[in-house]
Design a protein around this motif. Structure first.
Motif, PDB file in Angstrom:
ATOM      1  N   GLY A   1      30.771  42.315  28.741  1.00 53.73           N
ATOM      2  CA  GLY A   1      31.156  42.676  30.107  1.00 53.73           C
ATOM      3  C   GLY A   1      31.114  41.491  31.042  1.00 53.73           C
ATOM      4  N   LEU A   2      30.111  40.651  30.876  1.00 53.77           N
ATOM      5  CA  LEU A   2      29.975  39.438  31.678  1.00 53.77           C
ATOM      6  C   LEU A   2      31.186  38.528  31.487  1.00 53.77           C
ATOM      7  CD1 LEU A   2      28.090  37.345  33.286  1.00 53.77           C
ATOM      8  CD2 LEU A   2      27.418  36.554  31.015  1.00 53.77           C
ATOM      9  N   MET A   3      31.539  38.268  30.236  1.00 51.55           N
ATOM     10  CA  MET A   3      32.641  37.353  29.960  1.00 51.55           C
ATOM     11  C   MET A   3      33.994  37.982  30.313  1.00 51.55           C
ATOM     12  SD  MET A   3      31.206  34.602  29.280  1.00 51.55           S
ATOM     13  CE  MET A   3      32.722  33.689  28.923  1.00 51.55           C
ATOM     14  N   HIS A   4      34.083  39.308  30.258  1.00 47.94           N
ATOM     15  CA  HIS A   4      35.301  39.971  30.744  1.00 47.94           C
ATOM     16  C   HIS A   4      35.512  39.647  32.216  1.00 47.94           C
ATOM     17  CE1 HIS A   4      38.132  43.100  31.959  1.00 47.94           C
ATOM     18  NE2 HIS A   4      37.269  43.436  32.910  1.00 47.94           N
ATOM     19  N   ASN A   5      34.432  39.745  33.010  1.00 46.02           N
ATOM     20  CA  ASN A   5      34.529  39.434  34.439  1.00 46.02           C
ATOM     21  C   ASN A   5      35.008  38.008  34.659  1.00 46.02           C
ATOM     22  OD1 ASN A   5      33.453  41.967  34.857  1.00 46.02           O
ATOM     23  ND2 ASN A   5      31.650  41.274  35.976  1.00 46.02           N
ATOM     24  N   ILE A   6      34.325  37.062  34.017  1.00 47.55           N
ATOM     25  CA  ILE A   6      34.636  35.642  34.232  1.00 47.55           C
ATOM     26  C   ILE A   6      36.056  35.321  33.778  1.00 47.55           C
ATOM     27  CG2 ILE A   6      34.011  33.276  33.604  1.00 47.55           C
ATOM     28  CD1 ILE A   6      31.105  34.248  33.373  1.00 47.55           C
ATOM     29  N   SER A   7      36.450  35.833  32.604  1.00 47.51           N
ATOM     30  CA  SER A   7      37.792  35.577  32.084  1.00 47.51           C
ATOM     31  C   SER A   7      38.862  36.165  32.998  1.00 47.51           C
ATOM     32  CB  SER A   7      37.918  36.171  30.678  1.00 47.51           C
ATOM     33  OG  SER A   7      39.227  36.030  30.186  1.00 47.51           O
ATOM     34  N   SER A   8      38.651  37.405  33.463  1.00 49.32           N
ATOM     35  CA  SER A   8      39.648  38.065  34.320  1.00 49.32           C
ATOM     36  C   SER A   8      39.817  37.334  35.643  1.00 49.32           C
ATOM     37  CB  SER A   8      39.228  39.517  34.573  1.00 49.32           C
ATOM     38  OG  SER A   8      39.117  40.242  33.376  1.00 49.32           O
ATOM     39  N   VAL A   9      38.680  36.962  36.242  1.00 47.64           N
ATOM     40  CA  VAL A   9      38.725  36.298  37.546  1.00 47.64           C
ATOM     41  C   VAL A   9      39.327  34.903  37.445  1.00 47.64           C
ATOM     42  CG1 VAL A   9      37.246  35.274  39.322  1.00 47.64           C
ATOM     43  CG2 VAL A   9      36.896  37.646  38.625  1.00 47.64           C
ATOM     44  N   THR A  10      38.932  34.135  36.436  1.00 48.07           N
ATOM     45  CA  THR A  10      39.459  32.764  36.316  1.00 48.07           C
ATOM     46  C   THR A  10      40.952  32.766  35.978  1.00 48.07           C
ATOM     47  OG1 THR A  10      38.614  32.668  34.019  1.00 48.07           O
ATOM     48  CG2 THR A  10      37.259  31.672  35.748  1.00 48.07           C
ATOM     49  N   LYS A  11      41.403  33.748  35.199  1.00 45.59           N
ATOM     50  CA  LYS A  11      42.837  33.849  34.917  1.00 45.59           C
ATOM     51  C   LYS A  11      43.614  34.118  36.203  1.00 45.59           C
ATOM     52  CE  LYS A  11      42.776  35.368  30.077  1.00 45.59           C
ATOM     53  NZ  LYS A  11      43.001  36.515  29.153  1.00 45.59           N
ATOM     54  N   HIS A  12      43.076  34.991  37.039  1.00 47.71           N
ATOM     55  CA  HIS A  12      43.723  35.304  38.319  1.00 47.71           C
ATOM     56  C   HIS A  12      43.763  34.070  39.212  1.00 47.71           C
ATOM     57  CE1 HIS A  12      44.971  37.975  41.616  1.00 47.71           C
ATOM     58  NE2 HIS A  12      44.211  37.213  42.387  1.00 47.71           N
ATOM     59  N   LEU A  13      42.652  33.341  39.283  1.00 46.22           N
ATOM     60  CA  LEU A  13      42.602  32.131  40.100  1.00 46.22           C
ATOM     61  C   LEU A  13      43.550  31.062  39.562  1.00 46.22           C
ATOM     62  CD1 LEU A  13      38.732  31.862  40.680  1.00 46.22           C
ATOM     63  CD2 LEU A  13      40.442  32.554  42.356  1.00 46.22           C
ATOM     64  N   TYR A  14      43.601  30.935  38.245  1.00 41.08           N
ATOM     65  CA  TYR A  14      44.445  29.897  37.630  1.00 41.08           C
ATOM     66  C   TYR A  14      45.927  30.187  37.856  1.00 41.08           C
ATOM     67  CZ  TYR A  14      45.406  26.088  34.373  1.00 41.08           C
ATOM     68  OH  TYR A  14      45.802  24.892  33.825  1.00 41.08           O
ATOM     69  N   SER A  15      46.274  31.475  37.981  1.00 38.64           N
ATOM     70  CA  SER A  15      47.675  31.825  38.238  1.00 38.64           C
ATOM     71  C   SER A  15      48.114  31.351  39.612  1.00 38.64           C
ATOM     72  CB  SER A  15      47.874  33.339  38.131  1.00 38.64           C
ATOM     73  OG  SER A  15      47.223  34.016  39.206  1.00 38.64           O
ATOM     74  N   GLN A  16      47.142  31.155  40.528  1.00 42.74           N
ATOM     75  CA  GLN A  16      47.451  30.693  41.878  1.00 42.74           C
ATOM     76  C   GLN A  16      47.233  29.192  42.032  1.00 42.74           C
ATOM     77  OE1 GLN A  16      45.803  33.276  45.044  1.00 42.74           O
ATOM     78  NE2 GLN A  16      45.118  34.618  43.414  1.00 42.74           N
ATOM     79  N   THR A  17      46.287  28.648  41.262  1.00 45.24           N
ATOM     80  CA  THR A  17      45.963  27.215  41.349  1.00 45.24           C
ATOM     81  C   THR A  17      45.821  26.647  39.943  1.00 45.24           C
ATOM     82  OG1 THR A  17      44.683  27.761  43.345  1.00 45.24           O
ATOM     83  CG2 THR A  17      44.439  25.536  42.455  1.00 45.24           C
ATOM     84  N   PRO A  18      46.938  26.320  39.277  1.00 43.01           N
ATOM     85  CA  PRO A  18      46.878  25.861  37.883  1.00 43.01           C
ATOM     86  C   PRO A  18      46.408  24.409  37.745  1.00 43.01           C
ATOM     87  CG  PRO A  18      49.139  25.860  38.635  1.00 43.01           C
ATOM     88  CD  PRO A  18      48.323  26.435  39.766  1.00 43.01           C
ATOM     89  N   ASP A  19      45.176  24.164  38.170  1.00 42.54           N
ATOM     90  CA  ASP A  19      44.592  22.826  38.119  1.00 42.54           C
ATOM     91  C   ASP A  19      43.173  22.968  37.563  1.00 42.54           C
ATOM     92  OD1 ASP A  19      43.342  20.393  38.575  1.00 42.54           O
ATOM     93  OD2 ASP A  19      44.079  20.162  40.628  1.00 42.54           O
ATOM     94  N   PRO A  20      42.876  22.401  36.389  1.00 42.69           N
ATOM     95  CA  PRO A  20      41.554  22.583  35.768  1.00 42.69           C
ATOM     96  C   PRO A  20      40.396  22.027  36.590  1.00 42.69           C
ATOM     97  CG  PRO A  20      42.838  20.908  34.616  1.00 42.69           C
ATOM     98  CD  PRO A  20      43.770  21.582  35.557  1.00 42.69           C
ATOM     99  N   ARG A  21      40.702  21.203  37.607  1.00 39.81           N
ATOM    100  CA  ARG A  21      39.629  20.731  38.484  1.00 39.81           C
ATOM    101  C   ARG A  21      39.328  21.751  39.580  1.00 39.81           C
ATOM    102  NH1 ARG A  21      40.220  15.808  41.527  1.00 39.81           N
ATOM    103  NH2 ARG A  21      37.973  15.458  41.305  1.00 39.81           N
TER     104      ARG A  21
END
Length: 351
Positions: free
Chosen positions: A54-74
């Motif tokens: 459940g923890l990693m589901h949260n982190i994965s879902s949120v970071t994917k959403h953020l990356y869709s808006q800011t595709p920069d690994p930094r």
């Protein structure tokens, strides 16, 4: 080296794996490969975070959403996929995950200038704004009732009644302080129940050291330590930042005359936070930001006091009365915020 570091899809083969940072919950390691690429490897504390999936589901879902808006690994915490797939692995030692190292960055425990605190406000405001359209209900509650202030009050009352170590007599003034403020504990939850506040994706640990800054410009890069990302209130994230970052003293300062809430720092943070997310928040959410600062400070003080009465089982201590000292600094901040609430509201309205 930790065997786990070889189980992820890294660029090159790991050649070193050393302990890194000073986190208290998870074990963190810096991994460097033969191509010179850096990664962060973490052993997840399964005692604190019992539902790792459940923890990693949260982190994965949120970071994917953020990356869709800011595709920069930094600018987004980036998960490294295990060779076996998914987002984490389990071996004989425990549960492991890996992130791409944020290059040319620094992480500060305390602001070295007003700009540093402002930069953290921009980072957390942007985090709130970018996730404003994300369905908070799709996330798991990684720590139950983490910022449920009425529940924290009930936990304190139980600890006082049980008084396992006979410590209540040493902190009667602090106990009285809490009893006098019982009614304010449900201020936010009552508004949420009435539908005046929106349940949002919140970070829930918005300290400066959870923001990576560019090592040269000190501009904010990304928010890290996403373990407590879950449904919550915007005012809680704002408030916890003020509690920690706008205080004029350390969290365990014994000389309470040094402990105050800086209106200058409050204004700096409010300006940065609202410039990024005021369009995403409703009017009631913005109005309650000052109260969020007071309540998060009071809640933290109650947690320190509860832990002191229960025998210091949660927060790490360095002396027998450490949690009581921490509790007193929080309550001094609460008193100062009560006196300055009018000024805090005017500053919030300004921005």
């Amino acid at each position: 080296m930790k065997n786990a570091c070889f189980e992820f899809k890294t660029h090159g083969t790991p050649v070193s794996c050393e302990r890194y940072g000073n986190g208290h919950i998870n074990e963190t390691y810096l991994v460097i490969t033969d191509t010179g690429t850096w990664y962060i490897l973490q052993k997840i504390n399964h005692n604190v975070f019992k539902d790792v999936a459940g923890l990693m589901h949260n982190i994965s879902s949120v970071t994917k959403h953020l990356y869709s808006q800011t595709p920069d690994p930094r600018r987004v915490l980036t998960i490294v996929e295990p060779k076996s797939g998914g987002t984490y692995i389990q071996d004989s030692e425990g549960y492991w995950r890996m992130y791409v190292f944020v290059t040319d960055s620094i992480c500060l425990e305390r602001p070295e200038s007003p700009k540093d605190f402002f930069s953290s406000a921009v980072a957390f405001g942007a985090f709130q704004n970018q996730l404003s359209g994300f369905d908070a209900a799709s996330l798991n509650e990684t720590i139950k009732d983490f910022h449920n202030t009425p529940r924290r009050f009930l936990n304190l009352k139980k600890a006082i009644e049980e008084d396992k170590l006979g410590r209540a007599k040493t902190c009667q003034r602090e106990i009285d302080f809490c009893m006098q403020r019982e009614e304010i504990c449900s201020f936010m939850t009552d508004l949420l129940d009435k539908g005046e506040l929106k349940l949002r994706v919140t970070h829930n640990d918005t300290k400066l050291n959870n923001v990576m800054l560019d090592s040269k410009t000190r501009e904010p890069l990304c928010v890290i330590d996403l373990d407590t990302v879950m449904p919550g209130l915007a005012a809680n994230d704002f408030g916890d930042s003020i509690r920690f970052g706008a205080s004029t003293a350390k969290e365990d300062e014994e000389d309470l005359s040094k402990v105050n809430m800086s209106l200058e720092l409050y204004e700096s943070y409010t300006k940065g936070f609202l410039q990024e997310c005021k369009q995403a928040l409703n009017e009631r959410e913005i109005e309650t930001l000052p109260m969020g600062a007071l309540l998060m400070t009071h809640e933290c003080g109650m947690r320190f006091l509860t832990d002191y009465l229960e025998g210091d089982t949660y927060f790490r201590i360095h002396r027998p009365d450490h949690n009581l000292i921490r509790c007193r600094t929080q309550f001094k901040l609460v008193e100062d915020m009560e006196h300055k609430m009018g000024d805090m509201q005017k500053i919030t309205e300004k921005y």
